[in-house]
Design a protein around this motif. Sequence first.
Motif, PDB file in Angstrom:
ATOM      1  N   VAL A  95       2.686 -13.850   6.680  1.00  0.00           N
ATOM      2  CA  VAL A  95       3.571 -12.974   6.936  1.00  0.00           C
ATOM      3  C   VAL A  95       3.552 -12.091   5.602  1.00  0.00           C
ATOM      4  N   LYS A  96       3.908 -10.607   5.465  1.00  0.00           N
ATOM      5  CA  LYS A  96       4.260  -9.496   4.843  1.00  0.00           C
ATOM      6  C   LYS A  96       5.852  -8.697   5.261  1.00  0.00           C
ATOM      7  N   VAL A  97       6.453  -9.137   4.849  1.00  0.00           N
ATOM      8  CA  VAL A  97       7.691  -8.503   5.249  1.00  0.00           C
ATOM      9  C   VAL A  97       8.415  -7.481   4.229  1.00  0.00           C
ATOM     10  N   PRO A  98       8.413  -6.183   4.266  1.00  0.00           N
ATOM     11  CA  PRO A  98       8.558  -4.414   2.783  1.00  0.00           C
ATOM     12  C   PRO A  98       9.745  -5.599   2.762  1.00  0.00           C
ATOM     13  N   LEU A  99      10.226  -5.073   1.957  1.00  0.00           N
ATOM     14  CA  LEU A  99      11.550  -5.916   1.410  1.00  0.00           C
ATOM     15  C   LEU A  99      12.722  -4.632   1.587  1.00  0.00           C
ATOM     16  N   LEU A 100      12.878  -4.681   1.948  1.00  0.00           N
ATOM     17  CA  LEU A 100      14.212  -3.068   2.433  1.00  0.00           C
ATOM     18  C   LEU A 100      15.346  -3.141   0.987  1.00  0.00           C
ATOM     19  N   GLU A 101      15.953  -2.074   0.888  1.00  0.00           N
ATOM     20  CA  GLU A 101      16.766  -1.736  -0.541  1.00  0.00           C
ATOM     21  C   GLU A 101      17.885  -3.069  -0.088  1.00  0.00           C
ATOM     22  N   GLU A 102      18.623  -3.645   0.607  1.00  0.00           N
ATOM     23  CA  GLU A 102      20.131  -4.881   0.962  1.00  0.00           C
ATOM     24  C   GLU A 102      19.427  -5.505   0.783  1.00  0.00           C
ATOM     25  N   MET A 125       1.193  -0.970   0.058  1.00  0.00           N
ATOM     26  CA  MET A 125      -0.278   0.293  -0.191  1.00  0.00           C
ATOM     27  C   MET A 125       0.828   1.318  -0.280  1.00  0.00           C
ATOM     28  N   ASP A 126       1.951   0.803   0.820  1.00  0.00           N
ATOM     29  CA  ASP A 126       3.202   2.256   0.569  1.00  0.00           C
ATOM     30  C   ASP A 126       4.098   2.545  -0.645  1.00  0.00           C
ATOM     31  N   GLY A 127       3.095   1.909  -2.229  1.00  0.00           N
ATOM     32  CA  GLY A 127       3.949   1.506  -3.173  1.00  0.00           C
ATOM     33  C   GLY A 127       4.994   0.869  -3.181  1.00  0.00           C
ATOM     34  N   LYS A 128       6.026   0.536  -2.374  1.00  0.00           N
ATOM     35  CA  LYS A 128       7.135  -0.609  -2.499  1.00  0.00           C
ATOM     36  C   LYS A 128       6.992  -2.237  -2.352  1.00  0.00           C
TER      37      LYS A 128
END
Length: 418
Positions: free
Chosen positions: A294-301, A277-280
């Motif tokens: 589970v939902k995990v935002p993907l960090l840049e790394e 929902m944050d566009g990422k």
Amino acid sequence: MDTSRTFSIHFWLNLAKKNDDLAPIYARVTVDGKRAEISLKRTTKVTFWDTKAKKTTARTPEGKELNDYLDQVQAKLLACYKQMSSDFELITAQSIKSRFLGTDEKHKTLLELVTYHNNNVGGSIRPGTMKNYFTTEKYIKKFLLQSQRTGDIYLKHLRYSFIIDFEQFLRKGPSLQNKNPLNNNGVMKHLERLRKLMNLALDLEWVEKNPFARYKLKFHKHQSDFLLKHELDTFRNARTIDQGHEFVRDVFVFSCYTGLSYIDVKRLGRNNVVLGMDGKFWLSLERTKTRHPVKVPLLEEAMEILERYRDRPCAENNALLPVYSNQKVNMYLKDIAQDLGIEKRLTFHSARHTFATTVTLSNGVPIATVSKLLGHTKITTTQIYARVLEDKISADMEGLRTVLKEGKTNKEKRISGW
């Protein structure tokens, strides 16, 4: 309900199976005109059999022993009938036969319980866990043969002492994999599975009480090693020995920045990468162990590693990353840590601890959020992973000093202004 019925016991020779003058002896149980026949595994000479008395007339020690045995059989069959009557159970000739032979539902064996569990409950257990149950079954069979001198045992005969003896057998004997005995937690895991089996027997009403009722499992608490920030940076930038070690390093680092377990990383496919929902980009999956979403935002790394393998042919089923077997991964991690001078016993599970401690909690992410990211159903589970680092404690206390100092200064200003 009318419970009156006819009941009789009759001993007879099965002449159809006669060999020379010897014929096998059978017991016939009749309830309300319906019969069930039981082979007594004994023979006698036809010429010495008294058809009226239903006994042998042989005046020998063997003849006396046989007649005593027949009296015992009759007494036991009568006891089965009386017991079932007093318990208000359905009485048939077949049910009395089953009770006499110990094959009815109240006389199940330990290995019958194991088989029932594997056939009826195993389908709801993940393969890795089921494999562990099969290993426990092997230890149970080995214990029965070597220590109990039997191939099986009735559940009703299991006592607290059986558990203690099984525990000592596991502690002292060589493991199935090598000659070394199991460690404490390995022993406890097998006993934990046996306890779950006995709980199943209790639910099925195959036993009246659980011998584990007063037994306490004694796990030794230990925490996996994890990487500190400078060690994680070193790991990320490490030059590996070969491509295989490079794959393992990348997958491990990916888990350090997502908190996923080995099996969850292995099963990741392109369909697990979604737009949040944050566009990422986020990872959306169901944990293999708990089946918890589970939902995990993907960090840049983590995204950097996914981009690196975007156009590479990975493992089967369109996997996101090339993941070797757990054993091979852990072996390569040991090689990489040794080459980098990191004196820690790293396993793939260490990545999950690194995510919880170094990547999230030490950077101010609330433990409730970390618990969600790890897919835990209880925050107490997350607390096992959450080790607060000394530099984080120092930073927090420094912040507290600043707050206290400002509060003191403001107070002094108010007093002087008064």
